[in-house]
Design a protein around this motif. Structure first.
Motif, PDB file in Angstrom:
ATOM      1  N   GLN A 109     -32.145  39.979  -8.678  1.00 13.53           N
ATOM      2  CA  GLN A 109     -32.164  39.715 -10.116  1.00 13.53           C
ATOM      3  C   GLN A 109     -32.149  41.047 -10.848  1.00 13.53           C
ATOM      4  OE1 GLN A 109     -34.772  36.627 -11.914  1.00 13.53           O
ATOM      5  NE2 GLN A 109     -35.555  38.286 -13.190  1.00 13.53           N
ATOM      6  N   ARG A 110     -31.217  41.175 -11.787  1.00 12.87           N
ATOM      7  CA  ARG A 110     -31.110  42.400 -12.586  1.00 12.87           C
ATOM      8  C   ARG A 110     -31.095  42.030 -14.062  1.00 12.87           C
ATOM      9  NH1 ARG A 110     -27.235  42.516  -8.914  1.00 12.87           N
ATOM     10  NH2 ARG A 110     -25.526  42.444 -10.399  1.00 12.87           N
ATOM     11  N   ASP A 111     -31.940  42.700 -14.850  1.00 15.52           N
ATOM     12  CA  ASP A 111     -32.048  42.441 -16.284  1.00 15.52           C
ATOM     13  C   ASP A 111     -31.662  43.682 -17.076  1.00 15.52           C
ATOM     14  OD1 ASP A 111     -32.947  39.922 -15.728  1.00 15.52           O
ATOM     15  OD2 ASP A 111     -35.069  40.369 -16.072  1.00 15.52           O
ATOM     16  N   TYR A 112     -30.849  43.486 -18.120  1.00 16.21           N
ATOM     17  CA  TYR A 112     -30.469  44.559 -19.037  1.00 16.21           C
ATOM     18  C   TYR A 112     -30.828  44.139 -20.465  1.00 16.21           C
ATOM     19  CZ  TYR A 112     -27.312  46.147 -15.263  1.00 16.21           C
ATOM     20  OH  TYR A 112     -26.779  46.568 -14.075  1.00 16.21           O
ATOM     21  N   ARG A 113     -31.359  45.075 -21.243  1.00 14.68           N
ATOM     22  CA  ARG A 113     -31.627  44.830 -22.662  1.00 14.68           C
ATOM     23  C   ARG A 113     -31.457  46.170 -23.367  1.00 14.68           C
ATOM     24  NH1 ARG A 113     -37.203  43.138 -23.002  1.00 14.68           N
ATOM     25  NH2 ARG A 113     -37.729  45.325 -23.358  1.00 14.68           N
ATOM     26  N   ASN A 114     -30.251  46.420 -23.885  1.00 18.54           N
ATOM     27  CA  ASN A 114     -29.932  47.766 -24.364  1.00 18.54           C
ATOM     28  C   ASN A 114     -28.936  47.748 -25.516  1.00 18.54           C
ATOM     29  OD1 ASN A 114     -31.223  49.441 -22.068  1.00 18.54           O
ATOM     30  ND2 ASN A 114     -29.952  47.965 -20.975  1.00 18.54           N
ATOM     31  N   LEU A 115     -28.923  48.852 -26.251  1.00 12.92           N
ATOM     32  CA  LEU A 115     -27.883  49.152 -27.231  1.00 12.92           C
ATOM     33  C   LEU A 115     -27.027  50.247 -26.586  1.00 12.92           C
ATOM     34  CD1 LEU A 115     -26.848  48.538 -30.089  1.00 12.92           C
ATOM     35  CD2 LEU A 115     -28.330  50.378 -30.937  1.00 12.92           C
ATOM     36  N   GLU A 116     -25.764  49.955 -26.255  1.00 16.61           N
ATOM     37  CA  GLU A 116     -25.080  50.696 -25.210  1.00 16.61           C
ATOM     38  C   GLU A 116     -23.985  51.667 -25.649  1.00 16.61           C
ATOM     39  OE1 GLU A 116     -23.676  47.815 -22.444  1.00 16.61           O
ATOM     40  OE2 GLU A 116     -25.673  46.999 -22.036  1.00 16.61           O
ATOM     41  N   THR A 117     -23.431  51.541 -26.844  1.00 18.40           N
ATOM     42  CA  THR A 117     -22.271  52.350 -27.227  1.00 18.40           C
ATOM     43  C   THR A 117     -22.611  53.259 -28.397  1.00 18.40           C
ATOM     44  OG1 THR A 117     -20.802  50.564 -26.512  1.00 18.40           O
ATOM     45  CG2 THR A 117     -19.846  52.284 -27.904  1.00 18.40           C
ATOM     46  N   TYR A 118     -22.227  54.557 -28.283  1.00 20.27           N
ATOM     47  CA  TYR A 118     -22.535  55.541 -29.328  1.00 20.27           C
ATOM     48  C   TYR A 118     -21.298  56.412 -29.569  1.00 20.27           C
ATOM     49  CZ  TYR A 118     -26.612  54.422 -26.444  1.00 20.27           C
ATOM     50  OH  TYR A 118     -27.525  53.774 -25.657  1.00 20.27           O
ATOM     51  N   GLN A 119     -20.916  56.532 -30.867  1.00 20.10           N
ATOM     52  CA  GLN A 119     -19.764  57.354 -31.220  1.00 20.10           C
ATOM     53  C   GLN A 119     -20.036  58.087 -32.531  1.00 20.10           C
ATOM     54  OE1 GLN A 119     -15.737  55.869 -30.483  1.00 20.10           O
ATOM     55  NE2 GLN A 119     -16.622  53.867 -30.039  1.00 20.10           N
ATOM     56  N   TYR A 120     -19.598  59.347 -32.593  1.00 23.01           N
ATOM     57  CA  TYR A 120     -19.703  60.111 -33.826  1.00 23.01           C
ATOM     58  C   TYR A 120     -18.755  59.542 -34.878  1.00 23.01           C
ATOM     59  CZ  TYR A 120     -22.510  63.981 -31.953  1.00 23.01           C
ATOM     60  OH  TYR A 120     -23.517  64.747 -31.435  1.00 23.01           O
ATOM     61  N   ASN A 121     -19.168  59.684 -36.156  1.00 18.59           N
ATOM     62  CA  ASN A 121     -18.240  59.360 -37.234  1.00 18.59           C
ATOM     63  C   ASN A 121     -17.201  60.480 -37.361  1.00 18.59           C
ATOM     64  OD1 ASN A 121     -19.713  61.402 -38.385  1.00 18.59           O
ATOM     65  ND2 ASN A 121     -20.351  60.248 -40.204  1.00 18.59           N
ATOM     66  N   ALA A 122     -16.301  60.353 -38.308  1.00 18.75           N
ATOM     67  CA  ALA A 122     -15.141  61.247 -38.378  1.00 18.75           C
ATOM     68  C   ALA A 122     -15.522  62.717 -38.486  1.00 18.75           C
ATOM     69  CB  ALA A 122     -14.246  60.845 -39.547  1.00 18.75           C
ATOM     70  N   ASP A 123     -16.585  63.044 -39.263  1.00 14.44           N
ATOM     71  CA  ASP A 123     -16.943  64.458 -39.445  1.00 14.44           C
ATOM     72  C   ASP A 123     -18.138  64.871 -38.584  1.00 14.44           C
ATOM     73  OD1 ASP A 123     -19.007  63.170 -40.689  1.00 14.44           O
ATOM     74  OD2 ASP A 123     -18.731  64.108 -42.655  1.00 14.44           O
ATOM     75  N   ASN A 124     -18.493  64.058 -37.596  1.00 11.49           N
ATOM     76  CA  ASN A 124     -19.571  64.363 -36.642  1.00 11.49           C
ATOM     77  C   ASN A 124     -20.941  64.538 -37.296  1.00 11.49           C
ATOM     78  OD1 ASN A 124     -17.747  64.427 -34.429  1.00 11.49           O
ATOM     79  ND2 ASN A 124     -17.196  66.541 -34.926  1.00 11.49           N
TER      80      ASN A 124
END
Length: 710
Positions: free
Chosen positions: A318-333
């Motif tokens: 059994q494997r459980d995940y509870r996460n916010l997974e994706t991160y990207q800079y906006n256009a001007d970082n």
């Protein structure tokens, strides 16, 4: 190329081949305790994942590598992935959501079979576990479905757990402390349980490891247990039974999902070094894993020429995940956009039986060995996913990570989606025929009957019925010819095939793979050195790609290929100085592959290199015994740059890692080791996420360990 000059330097030690080493007939059960294997490349050892014929690495016409227990300890492998990375051409990592990721011979993911104790299980179980309970890691190069079942286009890895041996008493323990508050407490004991005069003898082994770490990324904390118990019973002089139990439990708070790359996202991707250790997951992010295994192994010697083995097993996970997974800079970082809130539970069970029979005889005066048997297994997986965008923006250097259930549209509880049940019935046969002292032939054939039954637990629609069934019947094989042209050297030529069932519920036939390989295994410098050399070409056909005429559809016409060279050697330069190393080159590309780009247009990726596939990987170790009590060493690992996208417009740079260790033997049984990893504090990505993002490797780290064995 300057960065791999150190790794390549060992090649120059090769010289005229001479003097054979005597063969060693290894017992099927590994011996532990004080009896440690001789350091270096041992061509006389056997691997069950490469053949059931009982042949040594030297005798097999195939590329095989092993990291045994001695190698694991000498190289300081913390988990079984570290041990795998010591093998030629392997680049392994464990980014969350991918379980155990492997790149080898130009192929990745499901094209590399990962087995545990010779059992092919779901890849999600390949998340790296502390190496303490493992006896060795085995690698078989190229298509190997005929020995290990469907998949295995690029190769097979087998992680082998320690088992009870016939030692009356052997015990060992280890405690360590290192950077980021990393700790390990481990012990193992092997003990005879019966009166030596009894007709039935019992031997038990118990290994336990507990590790903790605060992690080199902010807020990432890990706590893991692994336990292995086995009971070996000699019921008669010819019949033995081994009961093996394993339990693994891992809990990680706020798992690290990667470091976002700066804009513009083209060419060599870069990160903000000031945010190198920042964790953009929510504060209550979670990863948990629990695995339970039981195996019942029967070994029976019918007579001097015939043996059988039967392995009955069951596992659940059994494997459980509870996460916010994706991160990207906006256009001007200036800000980081976080998204992809993912709550999921994977529940898996697998049960099965493997039966093997081996018989030695002669045909027209030629020695021959037959091995054959059958396999039956049922693998069931139920997913409980909940995925919502949960978009929000934070400052890169100062932010409140927040909590998962405060994100918009998240919810508590798991709801079943689909259950996939795969039933496999297989028959296999192998043969080794020795024409004479110089020439021999190894052949193998396997038939699989694979049935997929998908149950939909959600709303039934025309495109998502309650049940979906598919079946496949692939036949795979291999043939290898060996020429032992000197007592210490051979040449071999091998042809092998593989088959892989489609992913998910695609209604396609199996994709196929084939390989031609030529190689040599030899000793040199009067037996002080041993080496293996292999050159290969692999082709994989008929996997799913986007239909250029209908972007909403997939068609089974994809093709990719690779070709490469692998070299491994160990040399006892002096009685005190040991040199070990390996290096691999691969040229991998898509021959026929189309996909939708960001604009939704289908484009061809023909000629491009698959993502996360380095074209060069190398390892080097130098170990020196200063005195009988002091030993030290240095090591280096080089991994070439990789592409982060199928368009090959984004790259992640190459890296070289250096390490060193110093060991003092306090007594015959106890030693203290200080070790430094990543000496130069290299900033590197072990994996490139598609977002894109770096999955950063560990910075400079120190460790002090005390180990005892008696």
């Amino acid at each position: 190329m300057k960065r791999i000059s150190l790794l390549a330097s060992f090649i120059g030690v090769f010289s005229p081949i001479a003097h054979a080493q005597s063969a060693i007939d290894l017992a099927p059960i590994t011996v532990t305790g004080d009896e440690q294997p001789t350091p270096g490349l041992d061509l006389e050892q056997q691997t069950a994942s490469a053949t059931r014929l009982g042949l040594s690495l030297r005798q097999m016409p195939a590329s095989i590598a092993v990291a045994n227990r001695s190698d694991i300890e000498r190289h300081g492998a913390q988990n079984f992935q570290d041990a795998a990375n010591a093998l030629p051409g392997v680049n392994a990592s464990a980014p969350p959501g991918f379980g155990g990721f492997i790149s080898y011979r130009g192929f990745t993911s499901s094209q590399i079979t990962q087995m545990f104790n010779g059992i092919n299980v779901a890849t999600g179980l390949a998340r790296p576990v502390n190496s303490w309970i493992y006896d060795r890691v085995e690698l078989l190069g190229g298509p190997s479905s005929s020995i290990n079942g469907a998949g295995s286009v690029g190769g097979s890895l087998n992680y082998v757990t320690k088992l009870a041996t016939r030692n009356e008493m052997a015990a060992e323990g280890r405690i360590s402390y290192g950077s980021f508050d990393s700790t390990q407490t481990a012990f193992g004991v092997n003990h005879g349980l019966s009166d030596p005069t009894s007709d039935i003898q019992h031997y038990a082994r118990l290994d336990v490891s507990h590790t903790t770490s605060n992690g080199y990324i902010d807020r990432q904390e890990n706590d893991a247990w692994s336990v292995a118990f086995s009971l070996l019973s000699d019921l008669t002089p010819k019949l033995s039974h081994t009961l093996a139990l394993e339990y693994q439990d891992e809990h990680e708070d706020s798992p690290y999902w990667g470091t976002p790359v700066l804009n513009p996202k083209a060419g060599e991707l870069k990160i903000d070094r000031h945010e190198r250790f920042r964790n953009y997951n929510v504060d209550d992010g979670l990863y948990e894993q629990r695995i339970r295994w039981v195996r019942s192994i029967i070994d029976y010697r019918i007579d001097d020429t015939t043996t059988l083995r039967n392995t009955l097993y069951h596992l659940d996970s059994q494997r459980d995940y509870r996460n916010l997974e994706t991160y990207q800079y906006n256009a001007d970082n200036s800000a980081i956009n976080r998204s992809t809130a993912y709550l999921v539970r994977h529940e898996g069970t697998q049960g099965g039986d493997q039966f093997e029979l081996r018989h030695e005889s002669t045909v027209l005066g030629m020695a021959t060995t037959w091995a054959g048997g059958f396999e039956y297994k049922v693998n069931g997986t139920t997913n409980n996913p909940w995925n919502v965008p949960a978009n929000n923006s934070v400052a890169p250097d100062h932010f409140d990570p927040g909590h998962f259930y405060d994100l918009p549209n998240t919810r508590q509880g798991f709801v079943k989606d689909k259950t996939n049940e795969v039933t496999t019935k297989a028959m296999f046969v192998e043969n080794h025929l020795a024409f004479n002292d110089q020439w021999s032939l190894v052949t193998g054939l396997r038939y699989d009957d694979i049935d997929l039954d998908v149950t939909n637990h959600r709303e039934v629609t025309a495109s998502n019925p309650r049940h979906l069934r598919r079946d496949w019947q692939p036949v795979t094989g291999r043939a290898g010819l060996t020429w032992q042209f000197l007592p210490t050297a051979n040449l071999y030529l091998q042809y092998s095939t593989a088959a892989e069932q489609p992913s998910g519920t695609q209604n396609f036939d199996v994709s196929t793979g084939k390989q031609w390989e030529i190689g040599s295994k030899f000793d040199y410098l009067q037996g002080r050195g041993s080496a293996t050399l292999a050159a290969y070409t692999i082709e994989r056909k008929d996997f799913a790609i986007t239909d250029p005429q209908d972007p909403t559809n997939s068609i089974p016409v994809g093709q990719q290929s690779s070709r490469g060279v692998e070299l491994a050697s160990s040399l006892r330069i002096t009685p005190r100085l040991l040199l070990e190393g390996n290096i691999a080159w691969v040229d991998a590309q898509y021959d026929e592959f189309s996909e939708k780009n960001a604009a939704g247009i289908v484009v061809s990726r023909k000629g491009n290199t698959p993502t996360n596939v380095p074209d060069r990987v190398g390892n080097l170790w130098l170990t020196y015994d200063f005195t009988s009590d002091w030993q030290g060493g240095v090591d280096a690992r080089y991994v070439a740059s990789v592409y982060a996208d199928n368009a090959n417009t984004q790259t992640v740079p190459s890296y070289t890692l250096y390490g060193s260790f110093l060991t003092f033997k306090v007594s015959r049984h106890t030693s203290i080791t200080g070790r430094v990893r990543n000496l130069t504090n290299e900033e590197y990505a072990r994996f490139a996420h598609v977002s894109p993002a770096y999955y950063l490797g560990e910075p400079r780290a120190f460790e002090l360990a005390v180990q005892t064995r008696f």
